[in-house]
Motif scaffolding. Structure first.
Motif, short mmCIF file in Angstrom:
data_model
loop_
_atom_site.label_atom_id
_atom_site.label_comp_id
_atom_site.label_asym_id
_atom_site.label_seq_id
_atom_site.Cartn_x
_atom_site.Cartn_y
_atom_site.Cartn_z
N PRO A 64 51.86 11.73 -43.14
CA PRO A 64 52.87 12.01 -44.17
C PRO A 64 52.27 11.93 -45.57
CG PRO A 64 53.11 9.77 -43.35
CD PRO A 64 52.04 10.42 -42.50
N VAL A 65 52.66 12.84 -46.44
CA VAL A 65 52.15 12.89 -47.81
C VAL A 65 53.03 12.04 -48.72
CG1 VAL A 65 51.65 14.38 -49.78
CG2 VAL A 65 51.17 15.18 -47.45
N GLU A 66 52.39 11.17 -49.51
CA GLU A 66 53.12 10.39 -50.50
C GLU A 66 53.67 11.32 -51.58
OE1 GLU A 66 53.81 7.11 -51.20
OE2 GLU A 66 53.25 6.56 -49.16
N PRO A 67 54.96 11.23 -51.92
CA PRO A 67 55.55 12.14 -52.91
C PRO A 67 54.86 12.14 -54.27
CG PRO A 67 57.27 11.03 -51.68
CD PRO A 67 55.98 10.37 -51.28
N ALA A 68 54.17 11.06 -54.63
CA ALA A 68 53.48 11.02 -55.92
C ALA A 68 52.40 12.09 -56.03
CB ALA A 68 52.88 9.63 -56.16
N TRP A 69 51.93 12.62 -54.90
CA TRP A 69 50.92 13.67 -54.92
C TRP A 69 51.54 15.05 -55.16
CZ3 TRP A 69 45.87 12.77 -55.21
CH2 TRP A 69 45.35 11.58 -54.70
N TYR A 70 52.83 15.22 -54.94
CA TYR A 70 53.44 16.54 -54.99
C TYR A 70 53.15 17.28 -56.30
CZ TYR A 70 56.39 15.22 -50.92
OH TYR A 70 56.86 14.82 -49.69
N PRO A 71 53.40 16.67 -57.48
CA PRO A 71 53.16 17.42 -58.71
C PRO A 71 51.70 17.78 -58.93
CG PRO A 71 54.54 15.49 -59.12
CD PRO A 71 53.98 15.35 -57.74
N ARG A 72 50.78 16.97 -58.43
CA ARG A 72 49.35 17.20 -58.65
C ARG A 72 48.82 18.36 -57.83
NH1 ARG A 72 46.10 11.63 -59.43
NH2 ARG A 72 47.73 10.33 -60.35
N PRO B 236 65.47 15.47 -51.07
CA PRO B 236 64.33 15.13 -50.21
C PRO B 236 63.46 16.34 -49.91
CG PRO B 236 66.31 15.38 -48.88
CD PRO B 236 66.74 15.51 -50.33
N LEU B 237 62.17 16.11 -49.83
CA LEU B 237 61.21 17.17 -49.49
C LEU B 237 60.05 16.52 -48.73
CD1 LEU B 237 59.93 19.94 -49.51
CD2 LEU B 237 59.09 19.48 -51.82
N PRO B 238 60.10 16.49 -47.42
CA PRO B 238 58.99 15.92 -46.66
C PRO B 238 57.83 16.91 -46.54
CG PRO B 238 60.71 16.64 -45.17
CD PRO B 238 61.23 16.89 -46.55
N ILE B 239 56.63 16.43 -46.72
CA ILE B 239 55.41 17.23 -46.55
C ILE B 239 54.43 16.40 -45.74
CG2 ILE B 239 53.53 18.47 -47.70
CD1 ILE B 239 55.27 18.72 -50.17
N VAL B 240 53.74 17.04 -44.81
CA VAL B 240 52.71 16.36 -44.03
C VAL B 240 51.37 17.05 -44.25
CG1 VAL B 240 54.31 15.51 -42.27
CG2 VAL B 240 53.16 17.72 -41.94
N GLN B 241 50.32 16.29 -44.05
CA GLN B 241 48.96 16.82 -44.18
C GLN B 241 48.34 16.95 -42.80
OE1 GLN B 241 46.40 14.41 -46.62
NE2 GLN B 241 44.56 15.60 -46.16
#
Length: 278
Positions: free
Chosen positions: A116-124, A137-142
């Motif tokens: 699972p991707v930490e949301p703090a990475w989303y803007p970067r 909510p917006l879940p993203i996985v790596q």
């Protein structure tokens, strides 16, 4: 561990809630919306540049199927786009992702891990997905790939390329080890025209530790770089680091990125760079 699927999701994307206030991304929004409506998802690709590896991620899997969006880093751009699309087709056919189950049938000779991707990475790194959905909510996985021996980045003995070419997005940025991924905001746009972010350069211990500023920059005839503090140099104090570490922590060296081979520059008392041939 349950399947990573949520049929009761609250989706705030441009398709589900078009009445939300426009955020200035109308052209981008419409092109992505058309792809999502036609195929179920879109794949955004960021090409490799200046020693920063390529990466890809989906936009639309959460909206269409209730599946987390998927990101992948560090391999050939077109290959990753094809693999992520292949995974999207599996999700469409009712084969959702699970954190406790490796992903098979995407890479030919290796399985992929899901993190699972930490949301703090989303803007970067995943801004286009964030723009499309506008709010959680917006879940993203790596999707994490192993090295040639089948070892993942968190396993002892894994290859350096496997660890360096893909970030550990399941770790919050402030806890992630220093890397090109943690420095990305500070080094973009990349200033050095002839050298990439991973170019190895010479500097001093106390410069890398942050206790001393860079006051002198030398570019040797062979194109190598030295970043110094203007004081006496002892061999035991010399360190070799990647250039991006210094650009991120000492932004003033951007001003001498065009230094020619055989030139040096130093800061005078007024804080201006003085240049000369060595």
């Amino acid at each position: 561990m349950t399947d990573l699927i949520d049929p009761e999701r609250d989706c705030s994307c441009h398709l589900c809630k078009p009445d939300l206030e426009d955020d200035g991304c109308l052209g981008w929004r419409d092109s992505t919306a058309r792809l999502v409506m036609k195929h179920g998802w879109s794949v955004v690709g960021i090409g490799a540049r200046d020693d920063v590896p390529a990466w890809v991620f989906t936009v639309g899997l959460w909206h269409t199927y209730g599946s987390p969006e998927v990101a992948m880093f560090g391999l050939d751009l077109s290959d990753m786009q094809a693999w992520v699309n292949r995974l999207g087709k599996k999700i469409k056919k009712g084969r959702p992702l699970r954190l406790d189950r490796p992903v098979e049938g995407v890479l030919r000779r290796a399985s992929l891990a899901v993190r699972p991707v930490e949301p703090a990475w989303y803007p970067r790194l995943l801004g286009s997905a964030l723009n499309f959905y506008r709010r959680p909510p917006l879940p993203i996985v790596q999707l994490v790939w192993p090295d040639r021996q089948g070892l993942f980045p968190w396993q002892e003995g894994s290859g350096s390329g496997c660890r360096a070419d893909q970030p550990s997005l399941w770790v919050p940025p402030e806890e992630h080890e220093s890397s090109i991924w943690t420095d990305l905001d500070e080094i973009t746009p990349w200033p050095y025209p002839e050298d990439g972010a991973r170019t190895r350069v010479f500097t001093l211990n106390w410069i890398t530790e942050g206790s001393n500023p860079i006051c002198r920059v030398v570019r040797d005839d062979d194109g190598s770089w030295q970043f110094l503090d203007g004081g006496r140099i002892d061999r035991k104090d010399i360190r070799v680091v990647h250039l991006h570490h210094l650009v991120a922590r000492h932004p003033r060296i951007r001003e001498v990125a065009d230094l020619r081979r055989g030139e040096q520059a130093w800061l005078d008392e007024s804080g201006a760079w003085i240049r000369e041939r060595r």
